[in-house]
Design an enzyme around this catalytic site. Sequence first.
Site, mmCIF file in Angstrom:
data_model
loop_
_atom_site.group_PDB
_atom_site.id
_atom_site.type_symbol
_atom_site.label_atom_id
_atom_site.label_comp_id
_atom_site.label_asym_id
_atom_site.label_seq_id
_atom_site.Cartn_x
_atom_site.Cartn_y
_atom_site.Cartn_z
ATOM 1 C CE LYS A 109 -88.924 -33.835 61.099
ATOM 2 N NZ LYS A 109 -88.987 -34.733 59.955
ATOM 3 C CE LYS B 246 -87.925 -31.996 57.386
ATOM 4 N NZ LYS B 246 -88.159 -33.091 56.425
HETATM 5 ZN ZN LIG Z 1 -86.895 -35.465 52.565
#
Ligand SMILES: [Zn+2]
Length: 371
Positions: free
Chosen positions: A296, A243
């Site tokens: 992501k 992420k």
């Molecule tokens: Zn968070």
Amino acid sequence: MTFPVTRLRRLRRTAALRNMVAETRLTPDAFVYPMFVCPGEGVRKEVRSMPGVFNLSVDEAVKEAREVHSLGVPSVILFGLPDKKDEVATGAWAEDGIVQQAARAMKQEIRGLVLMGDVCLCEYMSHGHCGIVKATPLAKSLGAAVIDTLHSAPTIAVRNLAEKEKAIEKVAAQVAESAKRVDFEIVNDASLELLAKTSVSLAKAGIDIIAPSDMMDGRVAAIRNALDEAGLINTPILSYAAKFASGFYGPFREAADSAPQFGDRRSYQMDGANIREAMREIEADVEEGADMIMVKPALPYLDVIAAARERFDLPLAAYQVSGEYAMIEGAARNGWIERERVMMESLLSIRRAGASIILTYYAKDAARVLA
Ligand SMILES: [Zn+2]
């Protein structure tokens, strides 16, 4: 064989031919629809920067989830907006937390819907960070504060005694401010306990898949241990393994009311420059027991998705985030692009890069197009 024997246009002549030779196909069962659940009843509040996406109270969220499921989308992922925030993220792990309530209601009302629960603390912490925050006063001497202030302060021109006194006062105030500055740290290991506790609470409430998005080190192992100890051995973990700290999360922070009150998330989310580090992050999560992995955002990181697909054999998800959605919506609303065409093209690109599961705010609309 080359031209004129080979003519690649032969197979592009008609829609039927193009469809027959398509290498990548989208189906609604690849989609997961993100939802934001808020307190109250009958609440349906549109997110300003994400037209078509709403904060929904539990009753409305159940209706929405039923619609999503009826369109052939198998799963939703739940985010919560608690009515109160504090320093230990009580709303994340409380038995009557907002996501726990929504999960119980959906489980009861919608047969077969796969419920994913985002596990993070930022929406429930008063400071908006994804872990526990430790504040340390910087041990700075007054002398160092004076030097720092004088180095950074512009020269002040004074014309008389009054102005001179005012200037001295101003500099003194800056020195005082500099001397009492506080350093903040997101404490990794102490945060794990809360993340594990949240995961168990969500699974007990009916969440089928636990999806930690906090990016603390060691969270997957901590969550796996806690789930197993609670007898939840069959609850899988989908880790937000790679992420990235991204500007594309902007609209989400409005949707989930989760903007950090100070600093940013670069000390735990990944630097967008690093793909090798992304592979290490994923590898760590796999070793700790992740059942599925996620990259992501999606569109700015398609190369990371492709590399992860190449290297790991776990089911791979990608999150088409709020900013990706907002860009398409914004341009389409201005008449600058064709909404449906760009929507489908962006989803197809994520699939082609190698993600078999796509978390997207377009789940419903794309499923309608594909029907
Ligand atoms: Zn968070």
